[in-house]
Design a protein around this motif. Structure first.
Motif, mmCIF file in Angstrom:
data_model
loop_
_atom_site.group_PDB
_atom_site.id
_atom_site.type_symbol
_atom_site.label_atom_id
_atom_site.label_comp_id
_atom_site.label_asym_id
_atom_site.label_seq_id
_atom_site.Cartn_x
_atom_site.Cartn_y
_atom_site.Cartn_z
ATOM 1 N N MET A 1 0.894 -1.245 0.010
ATOM 2 C CA MET A 1 -0.158 0.078 0.043
ATOM 3 C C MET A 1 1.090 1.315 -0.011
ATOM 4 S SD MET A 1 -2.856 1.117 2.796
ATOM 5 C CE MET A 1 -4.035 -0.426 2.383
ATOM 6 N N ASP A 2 0.398 2.357 -0.928
ATOM 7 C CA ASP A 2 1.390 3.469 -1.061
ATOM 8 C C ASP A 2 1.007 4.239 0.430
ATOM 9 O OD1 ASP A 2 1.887 2.849 -3.545
ATOM 10 O OD2 ASP A 2 0.453 3.882 -4.396
ATOM 11 N N PRO A 3 2.234 4.850 0.874
ATOM 12 C CA PRO A 3 2.264 5.817 2.232
ATOM 13 C C PRO A 3 1.102 6.881 1.681
ATOM 14 C CG PRO A 3 4.125 6.288 0.885
ATOM 15 C CD PRO A 3 3.519 4.925 0.266
ATOM 16 N N PHE A 4 0.275 7.296 3.086
ATOM 17 C CA PHE A 4 -0.691 8.332 2.800
ATOM 18 C C PHE A 4 0.015 9.704 2.441
ATOM 19 C CE2 PHE A 4 -3.502 11.525 4.936
ATOM 20 C CZ PHE A 4 -4.353 11.611 4.160
ATOM 21 N N ASP A 5 -0.584 10.182 1.484
ATOM 22 C CA ASP A 5 0.148 11.539 1.061
ATOM 23 C C ASP A 5 -0.902 12.701 1.351
ATOM 24 O OD1 ASP A 5 0.998 14.027 -0.265
ATOM 25 O OD2 ASP A 5 1.460 12.914 -2.223
ATOM 26 N N TYR A 6 -0.477 13.121 2.791
ATOM 27 C CA TYR A 6 -1.305 14.278 3.361
ATOM 28 C C TYR A 6 -1.416 15.451 2.603
ATOM 29 C CZ TYR A 6 -2.404 17.621 6.934
ATOM 30 O OH TYR A 6 -3.336 18.817 7.454
ATOM 31 N N ALA A 7 -0.115 15.965 1.920
ATOM 32 C CA ALA A 7 -0.373 17.343 1.139
ATOM 33 C C ALA A 7 -1.385 17.033 -0.065
ATOM 34 C CB ALA A 7 1.037 17.565 0.500
ATOM 35 N N LYS A 8 -1.267 15.853 -0.735
ATOM 36 C CA LYS A 8 -2.204 15.612 -1.918
ATOM 37 C C LYS A 8 -3.641 15.611 -1.534
ATOM 38 C CE LYS A 8 -1.212 15.312 -5.414
ATOM 39 N NZ LYS A 8 -1.421 16.316 -6.517
ATOM 40 N N ALA A 9 -3.825 15.002 -0.205
ATOM 41 C CA ALA A 9 -5.170 14.871 0.131
ATOM 42 C C ALA A 9 -5.801 16.205 0.256
ATOM 43 C CB ALA A 9 -5.331 13.952 1.471
ATOM 44 N N ILE A 10 -4.991 17.173 1.043
ATOM 45 C CA ILE A 10 -5.447 18.415 1.629
ATOM 46 C C ILE A 10 -5.651 19.229 0.345
ATOM 47 C CG2 ILE A 10 -4.961 20.555 2.854
ATOM 48 C CD1 ILE A 10 -5.649 17.937 4.384
ATOM 49 N N GLU A 11 -4.814 18.896 -0.963
ATOM 50 C CA GLU A 11 -5.022 19.825 -1.983
ATOM 51 C C GLU A 11 -6.399 19.282 -2.692
ATOM 52 O OE1 GLU A 11 -2.471 20.587 -6.097
ATOM 53 O OE2 GLU A 11 -2.193 18.655 -5.096
ATOM 54 N N LEU A 12 -6.646 18.033 -2.559
ATOM 55 C CA LEU A 12 -7.960 17.547 -3.128
ATOM 56 C C LEU A 12 -9.080 18.063 -2.423
ATOM 57 C CD1 LEU A 12 -6.990 13.761 -4.108
ATOM 58 C CD2 LEU A 12 -7.550 15.827 -5.671
ATOM 59 N N ILE A 13 -9.073 17.887 -1.045
ATOM 60 C CA ILE A 13 -9.899 18.725 -0.113
ATOM 61 C C ILE A 13 -10.437 20.119 -0.305
ATOM 62 C CG2 ILE A 13 -10.295 19.219 2.404
ATOM 63 C CD1 ILE A 13 -9.135 16.589 3.426
ATOM 64 N N LYS A 14 -9.381 20.839 -0.859
ATOM 65 C CA LYS A 14 -9.583 22.433 -1.021
ATOM 66 C C LYS A 14 -9.937 22.639 -2.329
ATOM 67 C CE LYS A 14 -6.163 24.840 0.415
ATOM 68 N NZ LYS A 14 -4.774 25.438 0.818
ATOM 69 N N ASP A 40 -18.473 13.437 1.864
ATOM 70 C CA ASP A 40 -17.921 12.624 0.523
ATOM 71 C C ASP A 40 -16.599 13.019 -0.154
ATOM 72 O OD1 ASP A 40 -18.863 10.775 -1.573
ATOM 73 O OD2 ASP A 40 -18.500 12.857 -2.632
ATOM 74 N N ARG A 41 -16.322 14.346 0.086
ATOM 75 C CA ARG A 41 -15.055 14.823 -0.306
ATOM 76 C C ARG A 41 -13.976 14.301 0.329
ATOM 77 N NH1 ARG A 41 -12.905 19.358 -3.093
ATOM 78 N NH2 ARG A 41 -14.313 18.611 -4.864
ATOM 79 N N VAL A 42 -14.079 14.296 1.541
ATOM 80 C CA VAL A 42 -12.779 14.012 2.496
ATOM 81 C C VAL A 42 -12.709 12.593 2.477
ATOM 82 C CG1 VAL A 42 -12.116 14.056 4.942
ATOM 83 C CG2 VAL A 42 -13.389 16.096 4.070
ATOM 84 N N GLU A 43 -13.842 11.723 2.276
ATOM 85 C CA GLU A 43 -13.598 10.395 2.344
ATOM 86 C C GLU A 43 -12.974 10.159 1.078
ATOM 87 O OE1 GLU A 43 -14.158 6.233 3.314
ATOM 88 O OE2 GLU A 43 -14.635 8.049 4.442
ATOM 89 N N ALA A 44 -13.538 10.769 0.046
ATOM 90 C CA ALA A 44 -12.905 10.470 -1.261
ATOM 91 C C ALA A 44 -11.057 10.756 -1.484
ATOM 92 C CB ALA A 44 -13.418 11.033 -2.599
ATOM 93 N N ALA A 45 -11.030 11.915 -0.965
ATOM 94 C CA ALA A 45 -9.678 12.628 -0.848
ATOM 95 C C ALA A 45 -8.566 11.899 -0.047
ATOM 96 C CB ALA A 45 -9.843 14.058 -0.577
ATOM 97 N N THR A 46 -9.043 11.398 1.013
ATOM 98 C CA THR A 46 -8.234 10.725 1.936
ATOM 99 C C THR A 46 -8.134 9.170 1.613
ATOM 100 O OG1 THR A 46 -9.949 10.458 3.727
ATOM 101 C CG2 THR A 46 -8.543 12.494 3.674
ATOM 102 N N GLY A 47 -8.811 8.755 0.663
ATOM 103 C CA GLY A 47 -9.017 6.953 0.593
ATOM 104 C C GLY A 47 -9.193 6.602 2.057
ATOM 105 N N SER A 48 -10.235 7.108 2.831
ATOM 106 C CA SER A 48 -10.910 6.753 3.977
ATOM 107 C C SER A 48 -9.886 6.866 5.325
ATOM 108 C CB SER A 48 -11.313 5.132 4.142
ATOM 109 O OG SER A 48 -12.519 5.216 3.231
ATOM 110 N N MET A 49 -8.787 7.645 5.018
ATOM 111 C CA MET A 49 -7.687 7.792 5.990
ATOM 112 C C MET A 49 -8.019 8.995 6.771
ATOM 113 S SD MET A 49 -5.666 5.445 5.995
ATOM 114 C CE MET A 49 -4.138 6.031 6.873
ATOM 115 N N PRO A 155 -10.354 15.971 -8.956
ATOM 116 C CA PRO A 155 -11.014 15.641 -7.808
ATOM 117 C C PRO A 155 -12.518 15.517 -7.789
ATOM 118 C CG PRO A 155 -10.428 18.197 -7.969
ATOM 119 C CD PRO A 155 -9.955 17.288 -9.209
ATOM 120 N N ASP A 156 -13.162 16.164 -8.885
ATOM 121 C CA ASP A 156 -14.569 16.006 -8.749
ATOM 122 C C ASP A 156 -15.004 14.508 -9.089
ATOM 123 O OD1 ASP A 156 -15.148 18.427 -8.025
ATOM 124 O OD2 ASP A 156 -15.124 19.109 -10.000
ATOM 125 N N ASN A 157 -14.230 13.807 -10.133
ATOM 126 C CA ASN A 157 -14.308 12.420 -10.606
ATOM 127 C C ASN A 157 -14.125 11.463 -9.583
ATOM 128 O OD1 ASN A 157 -15.342 13.264 -13.141
ATOM 129 N ND2 ASN A 157 -13.178 12.892 -14.065
#
Length: 225
Positions: A1-14, A40-49, A155-157
């Motif tokens: 499993m790839d490590p969680f990319d916090y910066a990318k997740a926040i970019e998608l959230i914003k 829905d956005r946070v769940e998708a952007a973080t991959g449930s993390m 991010p929308d898709n």
């Protein structure tokens, strides 16, 4: 499993939400984004993390309020938010629907915590341009003029990855369409993970909480399917 990319997740959230996401409140006309859309956005952007929990609850019947402190954790980072809801009392002075009031305050607290990650800011800024509104501050002008990079990902898709949901109405069990699922997400304070209804079987007292123009739009869209 790839490590969680916090910066990318926040970019998608914003990142901006699809057109039409922002709604107007019926009582004061203020713009808002439904809680379900944020989830829905946070769940998708973080991959449930991510996670959310209640840290503190205060039920103050004499003063008529519930206060909840909630903590939202994304990856290894956490933020706290505070939410309130008003308590109604019966003729004996006892609080009514306290569990629902706690849920409402919790939802507000989660939204406040997520707000510190700037979720929805780009979408709400154009509706907060009055002289004393936060969106008119020159330091936030970039929210109106730029779009965060998505690093080649849409991010929308991503947030629209569809999971099968079936209507819980007795004897129905119909699989919800994308439009029906989206409509549930636009009803204020509705937990669509539990209250799963096809458009036909949404209880009238719940359906009418959605803005009238949204109901008409979805009626036309669903009938055309």
């Amino acid at each position: 499993m790839d490590p969680f990319d916090y910066a990318k997740a926040i970019e998608l959230i914003k990142a901006p939400f699809p057109s039409g996401t922002v709604q107007k409140r019926g009582d004061n006309g203020r713009a808002y984004i439904p809680n379900q859309v944020y989830t829905d956005r946070v769940e998708a952007a973080t991959g449930s993390m991510w996670d959310r929990e209640i840290k503190e609850v205060e039920i103050n019947i004499p003063h008529g309020y519930v206060k909840v402190v909630a903590r939202v954790t994304i990856g290894e980072h956490c933020r706290d938010g505070i939410g309130f809801s008003e308590i109604e009392t019966d003729q004996n002075g006892k609080g009514k629907s306290l569990a629902n009031k706690v849920d409402q305050a919790f939802a507000e607290a989660v939204r406040e915590a997520l707000d510190t990650w700037q979720i929805g800011w780009k979408d709400l800024a154009p509706y907060n341009q009055a002289e004393k509104d936060w969106g008119s501050n020159p330091a936030l002008r970039h929210l109106l003029n730029s779009t965060p990079s998505s690093g080649g990902r849409d991010p929308d898709n991503q947030s629209r990855t569809f999971v099968v949901h079936c209507c819980i109405f007795s004897g129905c069990g119909k699989q919800l369409s994308r439009d029906e699922w989206d409509f549930l997400g636009l009803i204020p304070s509705l937990n669509r993970e539990k209250m799963v209804y096809c458009f036909q079987h949404i209880p009238s007292h719940i359906k009418k909480k959605a803005p009238a123009e949204v109901i008409v739009k979805y009626e036309d869209r669903i009938k055309s399917k």
